[in-house]
Design an enzyme around this catalytic site. Structure first.
Site, PDB file in Angstrom:
ATOM      1  CB  VAL A 264      -0.942  -0.006   1.225  1.00 28.43           C
ATOM      2  CG1 VAL A 264      -1.624   1.343   1.388  1.00 28.43           C
ATOM      3  CG2 VAL A 264      -1.961  -1.105   1.085  1.00 28.43           C
ATOM      4  CD  GLU A 269      -1.437   4.855  -2.896  1.00 28.16           C
ATOM      5  OE1 GLU A 269      -0.547   4.032  -3.157  1.00 28.16           O
ATOM      6  OE2 GLU A 269      -1.405   5.589  -1.884  1.00 28.16           O
ATOM      7  CG  ASP A 311      -5.893  33.947 -37.993  1.00 30.43           C
ATOM      8  OD1 ASP A 311      -5.366  33.385 -38.941  1.00 30.43           O
ATOM      9  OD2 ASP A 311      -6.963  33.589 -37.473  1.00 30.43           O
ATOM     10  CG  ASP A 614     -10.838  34.273 -37.587  1.00 32.39           C
ATOM     11  OD1 ASP A 614     -10.711  33.633 -38.643  1.00 32.39           O
ATOM     12  OD2 ASP A 614     -10.438  35.436 -37.454  1.00 32.39           O
ATOM     13  CG  ASP A 618      -9.604  29.975 -40.430  1.00 29.93           C
ATOM     14  OD1 ASP A 618      -9.265  29.908 -41.620  1.00 29.93           O
ATOM     15  OD2 ASP A 618      -9.640  31.031 -39.780  1.00 29.93           O
ATOM     16  CD  GLU A 683       7.549   5.059   1.578  1.00 31.46           C
ATOM     17  OE1 GLU A 683       6.684   4.270   1.155  1.00 31.46           O
ATOM     18  OE2 GLU A 683       7.392   6.294   1.611  1.00 31.46           O
ATOM     19  CG  ASN A 708       1.498   5.712   1.671  1.00 27.48           C
ATOM     20  OD1 ASN A 708       2.143   6.207   0.764  1.00 27.48           O
ATOM     21  ND2 ASN A 708       0.283   5.252   1.508  1.00 27.48           N
ATOM     22  CB  THR A 711       6.389  11.183   2.951  1.00 23.58           C
ATOM     23  OG1 THR A 711       6.022   9.839   2.676  1.00 23.58           O
ATOM     24  CG2 THR A 711       7.157  11.252   4.243  1.00 23.58           C
ATOM     25  CG  ASP A 712       3.510   8.707  -0.898  1.00 22.08           C
ATOM     26  OD1 ASP A 712       4.706   8.996  -0.755  1.00 22.08           O
ATOM     27  OD2 ASP A 712       3.097   7.678  -1.456  1.00 22.08           O
TER      28      ASP A 712
HETATM   29  P1  ATP Z   1      -6.404  37.482 -40.722  1.00 20.92           P
HETATM   30  O1  ATP Z   1      -5.180  38.305 -40.620  1.00 20.92           O
HETATM   31  O2  ATP Z   1      -6.971  37.158 -39.410  1.00 20.92           O
HETATM   32  O3  ATP Z   1      -6.298  36.339 -41.679  1.00 20.92           O
HETATM   33  P2  ATP Z   1      -7.609  39.306 -42.485  1.00 20.92           P
HETATM   34  O4  ATP Z   1      -8.673  40.260 -42.110  1.00 20.92           O
HETATM   35  O5  ATP Z   1      -6.302  39.866 -42.819  1.00 20.92           O
HETATM   36  O6  ATP Z   1      -7.561  38.338 -41.312  1.00 20.92           O
HETATM   37  P3  ATP Z   1      -9.475  38.376 -44.364  1.00 20.92           P
HETATM   38  O7  ATP Z   1     -10.541  38.665 -43.380  1.00 20.92           O
HETATM   39  O8  ATP Z   1      -9.521  37.119 -45.151  1.00 20.92           O
HETATM   40  O9  ATP Z   1      -8.074  38.393 -43.690  1.00 20.92           O
HETATM   41  O10 ATP Z   1      -9.427  39.617 -45.348  1.00 20.92           O
HETATM   42  C1  ATP Z   1      -8.683  39.596 -46.539  1.00 20.92           C
HETATM   43  C2  ATP Z   1      -8.904  40.863 -47.329  1.00 20.92           C
HETATM   44  O11 ATP Z   1     -10.272  41.003 -47.648  1.00 20.92           O
HETATM   45  C3  ATP Z   1      -8.520  42.117 -46.553  1.00 20.92           C
HETATM   46  O12 ATP Z   1      -7.199  42.465 -46.795  1.00 20.92           O
HETATM   47  C4  ATP Z   1      -9.470  43.144 -47.132  1.00 20.92           C
HETATM   48  O13 ATP Z   1      -8.910  43.750 -48.295  1.00 20.92           O
HETATM   49  C5  ATP Z   1     -10.676  42.358 -47.530  1.00 20.92           C
HETATM   50  N1  ATP Z   1     -11.750  42.444 -46.524  1.00 20.92           N
HETATM   51  C6  ATP Z   1     -11.662  42.155 -45.224  1.00 20.92           C
HETATM   52  N2  ATP Z   1     -12.839  42.315 -44.607  1.00 20.92           N
HETATM   53  C7  ATP Z   1     -13.715  42.709 -45.559  1.00 20.92           C
HETATM   54  C8  ATP Z   1     -15.119  42.999 -45.577  1.00 20.92           C
HETATM   55  N3  ATP Z   1     -15.864  42.953 -44.473  1.00 20.92           N
HETATM   56  N4  ATP Z   1     -15.683  43.362 -46.758  1.00 20.92           N
HETATM   57  C9  ATP Z   1     -14.952  43.401 -47.874  1.00 20.92           C
HETATM   58  N5  ATP Z   1     -13.645  43.130 -47.928  1.00 20.92           N
HETATM   59  C10 ATP Z   1     -13.014  42.794 -46.798  1.00 20.92           C
END
Ligand code: ATP
Length: 872
Positions: A264, A269, A311, A614, A618, A683, A708, A711-712
């Site tokens: 034991v 354990e 990102d 996000d 993705d 021990e 036991n 200390t354990d």
């Molecule tokens: P991440 O860095 O997190 O990948 P991001 O915003 O750089 O994000 P996206 O969201 O894919 O990447 O955007 C890519 C491009 O699309 C941007 O550089 C911009 O020119 C254009 N863009 C971003 N948001 C919009 C929007 N709401 N409407 C139209 N064009 C957009």
């Protein structure tokens, strides 16, 4: 979205009515999560064969006369069980708390306003808003939809997304309903809840995904296996001790009890429980730092991570966009003002311009597109503007308001007919809107994407063909803005006279450049990563030059590292990508599917990859990564589901914090494994050596169990609370295949275990010889030596790299207190007459104590001094 909603009966429920319904019908939950039962956990502590053998043996000894002995042994077993119970209950509780933290939320309309609530509080009749990436929180009838598609694989097993439409009056049409647990893969919807909780389709199947998965970590599994081997070894040794005792003429029954007690005491354990507790406590510490770990194995993998693919927008940068520059065909404006305040001027060649009263200007058109090709909005709440939606779009609303163009006025004047939503593949978005005169397509997006759809250009209100020369100039301007770290969006439009809504033949209007400053803490975190042997990598949909400029600012890119774009990636074979991927620091203009390739390539090269994400698209990359990380704020439910960890503040610095914590946890697990195993070997060896040397039994069962208990439990738990060592983030990441006993840990454990055993036997023999075979005294000396050796050694286990004399004895007060408690327990059984009777001990005199201290402390002292001298 707001505008269309107002036309339907879309005020939703009042919060009062919702409360009433919640009380009446209960929460919107699937009740498959089993409540943790305290009794069950307590009983499980006795769910061990050897403990039952001990209990049985004790009861027999009680019946045969050793009543006090029996009662104490049972008391110790119960105390042990309570300690185990506390550890396990805490673990369960903390896991439960984490589950609540990661509970899904939902957007509902209550009292006419959109709010975000805990999805469990949704009631029948609630109006819910959903968009791409959202998990449907309850069964609902669609009232409004736009390009809506839903992944119902969780219910149907069918992996292709199905199209959904708003209710048109036809009853029981499944395509008008969305179901709890399914995810929106495209478009947006407004829907009325028709069933919640166990009454939903999902409830009927009662097969809800758990948000925290509790499977065991690889380390736990390896330790379970090790535990099994140790059990066998212990049983063999205990058997030998028992048999040799009997052969020497000791009482069979006494020797059996000794053997069982030793088993034991010697079987670690407590090890799995302490590992789980330290993982769970680590997870709790991470939550406080905004990293929510969903899968326990992630904690271990964090310590091995050597690439973080992050990102840019919102994770490395603040995602607080402010438009700074507007460039039309033949005009440029600087825009002043900060953040989301509606204050700022439009400066052209150093002169402030009035935009509001210049309605026909091209700039006016650009601002109008910015307002209408936009899904974000604001409310005036508690004397301030509160913004909802995507910061890129919010910055365009703020820009227009600075010029005096009101969002609400424009959105009531123009009716939106259709939206072609933004997605990270097309990188643009369009809407079709009408006013009393005409119908327009308004488009915004990444410059290359928009330009591809343009055939004309608006110059000072006049429409002209967009020739290659003009296109080149626009691209040059885009590059110029991007290289100053501005995020650039292009704007275009056309007048529509048919029902064809394709994004072509557009009229180019101009560019907008917005800043998105890096998060303040990111630079330090990047430097910390590099020092820790972790490569930070930026992955962004943004322009190459924007990405590069920001990467330089936060030192993600060095002079010998490169930027690669999505288009360049397309041209590379997987093998080629793998061959030089470690030279790339920035991936720009990537699409989500590139992220998946990038993770694969790093993994192929042998890296342990953390990857953030996000959007819905993705999710595959996040799932494929060794540590998939979802954004808590920006992230969609699908990505959160796929991730092992959620960043509650979307912050890169939090990933680095989590890695640090992961390293600390692993360090601490090694520390208490070292401690527990060397003590247990000590021990077992004490008993084993004595039996080999044909000595009397040095410890009786109750004393073995006491060692036991003292200390354990507590000291080992205190080791799991050890803070980070100074060099924790300057070491290279751990190799994933590395054994928990690497770097000579096995040797340290065996070595010290043997020394503890030998010293204890020496102290026992010396006392026996010196004090005329006073066995009670000799056992008390042996008991004290064994316990104190462990209590000294526990301080050494605090660090494998530094001497305790460098660390400072009082830097882990939990340990100091737990050692004190154990010491007081020892003193009590030696000096309290009643306990002396039970534990068969005797008070020690000064010379006995000197012997005990020499045998127990000398080795720890010498080894600490040697390490101290070596400057470790
Ligand atoms: P991440 O860095 O997190 O990948 P991001 O915003 O750089 O994000 P996206 O969201 O894919 O990447 O955007 C890519 C491009 O699309 C941007 O550089 C911009 O020119 C254009 N863009 C971003 N948001 C919009 C929007 N709401 N409407 C139209 N064009 C957009």
């Amino acid at each position: 979205m707001q505008m269309e909603y107002q036309k339907l009966d879309t005020t939703g429920l009042t919060s009062q009515e919702a409360k009433k319904r919640l009380n009446k019908f209960g929460r919107n939950e699937i009740n498959t999560t089993k409540k943790i039962s305290k009794i069950k956990i307590l009983l499980s502590q006795f769910n061990d064969f050897i403990v039952w053998v001990l209990i049985a043996a004790t009861i027999i000894s009680g019946i045969m006369g050793e009543k006090a002995d029996a009662i104490t042994i049972i008391a110790i077993i119960i105390l042990d069980a309570i300690l185990g119970f506390i550890q396990e209950y805490r673990t369960e509780k903390s896991l439960e708390a984490l589950k609540k933290l990661s509970a899904p939320t939902a957007k509902v309309i209550r009292d006419g306003k959109q709010i975000i609530i805990d999805a469990g509080e949704i009631v029948i009749g609630d109006l819910i808003e959903l968009e791409s990436g959202d998990r449907v929180p309850a069964d609902a009838l669609i009232i409004f939809s736009e390009s809506l598609k839903c992944d119902e694989s969780i219910l149907t097993g069918e992996s292709v997304s199905v199209e959904k439409k708003a209710f048109s009056g036809k009853m029981n049409d499944k395509s008008n309903y969305i179901y709890m647990g399914c995810t929106i893969t495209n478009g947006r919807a407004l829907a009325k809840v028709v069933a919640t909780g166990m009454n939903t389709e999902m409830g009927k199947i009662a097969n809800m995904l758990q948000s925290i998965e509790e499977f065991r970590t690889p380390l736990q599994e390896r330790l379970d296996k090790l535990g099994q081997y140790l059990v066998y070894i212990c049983l063999i040794v205990c058997g030998v001790v028992t048999v040799t005792g009997v052969l020497r003429g000791e009482n069979i029954y006494d020797m059996f009890l000794i053997g069982v007690s030793l088993a034991v005491a010697a079987i670690p354990e407590g090890l799995p429980a302490i590992v789980t507790v330290s993982l769970a406590l680590g997870v709790q510490r991470m939550v406080k730092k905004n990293a929510l770990v969903k899968k326990l194995p992630a904690v271990e993998t964090l310590g091995c991570t050597n690439v973080i693919c992050s990102d840019k927008t919102g994770t490395l940068t603040q995602n607080k966009m402010t438009v700074k520059k507007i460039v039309l065909a033949n005009k440029e404006y600087d825009v002043t003002g900060t953040g989301y305040e509606f204050k700022g001027d439009f400066i052209e060649n150093g002169v402030k311009r009035d935009i509001l009263n210049n309605k026909n200007s091209t700039l006016h058109r650009l601002l109008e597109i910015g307002l209408l090709c936009n899904n974000s909005y604001y409310n005036y709440e508690k004397n301030r503007y509160v913004f909802y939606g995507d910061p890129t779009e919010i910055s365009l609303i703020v820009l227009a308001e600075k010029a005096g163009l009101s969002l609400n006025k424009y959105r009531s004047y123009f009716k939106r007919i259709r939206e072609i939503p933004f997605d990270s593949d097309r990188k643009m978005m369009s809407v079709i809107v009408t006013n009393s005169n005409s119908k327009y397509m308004y488009t915004k997006g990444a410059v290359e994407s928009v330009l591809k759809s343009c055939r004309y250009i608006d110059i000072d209100g006049k429409v002209m063909p967009l020739d290659t020369d003009l296109k080149r100039k626009i691209i040059q301007m885009n590059d110029k803005l991007a290289s100053t770290a501005l995020r650039v969006i292009a704007f275009a439009y056309k007048i529509i006279d048919s029902n064809s809504y394709t994004e072509d033949n557009l009229i180019y209007v101009g560019l907008v450049g917005m800043i998105d400053p890096p998060r303040r803490e990111v630079l330090n975190s990047v430097l910390e990563c590099r020092a820790a042997g972790i490569k930070p990598v930026m992955i962004t949909g943004d322009h190459k030059l924007t990405a590069q400029a920001i990467a330089k600012e936060i030192k993600i890119i060095n002079s010998d590292e490169m930027v690669i774009t999505g288009d360049e990636l397309d041209k590379l074979s997987d093998e080629k990508l793998v061959s030089f991927i470690d030279k790339v620091s920035v991936f720009a203009r990537v699409r989500p599917e590139h992220k998946y390739r990038i993770v694969k390539a790093y993994k192929k090269k042998g890296y342990v990859v953390a990857m953030t994400g996000d959007g819905v698209n993705d999710a595959p990359a996040v799932k494929e990564a060794d540590i998939g990380i979802a954004m808590g704020i920006q992230g969609t439910d699908v990505t959160k589901e796929a991730a092992a960890m959620i960043l509650m503040d979307d912050n890169f610095a939090t990933i680095v914090e989590a890695i640090r914590e992961g390293r600390v946890i692993y360090d601490n697990i090694r520390k208490f494994i070292r401690y527990l195993l060397s003590c247990n070997i000590g021990e077992v060896l004490t008993m084993f050596l004595s039996s080999l040397l044909k000595l009397p039994v040095p410890l009786i069962p109750i004393q073995i169990l006491f060692v036991n208990l003292a200390t354990d439990g507590l000291p080992a738990m205190a080791l799991s609370l050890e803070g980070a060592e100074d060099d924790i983030m300057t070491r290279r990441p751990r190799d994933r295949k590395e054994s928990i006993f690497s770097d000579g840990l096995w040797f340290k454990i065996l070595n010290r275990g043997m020394l503890i055993g030998i010293c204890t036997v020496l102290s026992f023999v010396y006392t026996l010889v010196k004090f005329n075979s006073d066995i009670t005294l000799a056992r008390t000396v042996a008991l004290s030596t064994l316990i104190l050796s462990q209590l000294f050694h526990v301080f050494e286990c605090r660090s494998e790299r530094q001497s305790i004399l460098n660390l400072g004895i009082f830097t882990n007060m939990y340990l100091v207190i737990s050692v004190l408690i154990s010491f007081i327990m020892l003193i009590s059984i030696i000096y309290i007459p009643y306990l002396q009777g039970i534990f068969s001990t005797k008070p020690l005199n000064t010379s006995n104590w000197i012997l005990v201290l020499l045998c127990s402390g000398l080795i720890s002292l010498i080894s600490s001094l040697i390490n101290y001298k070596r400057g470790r």
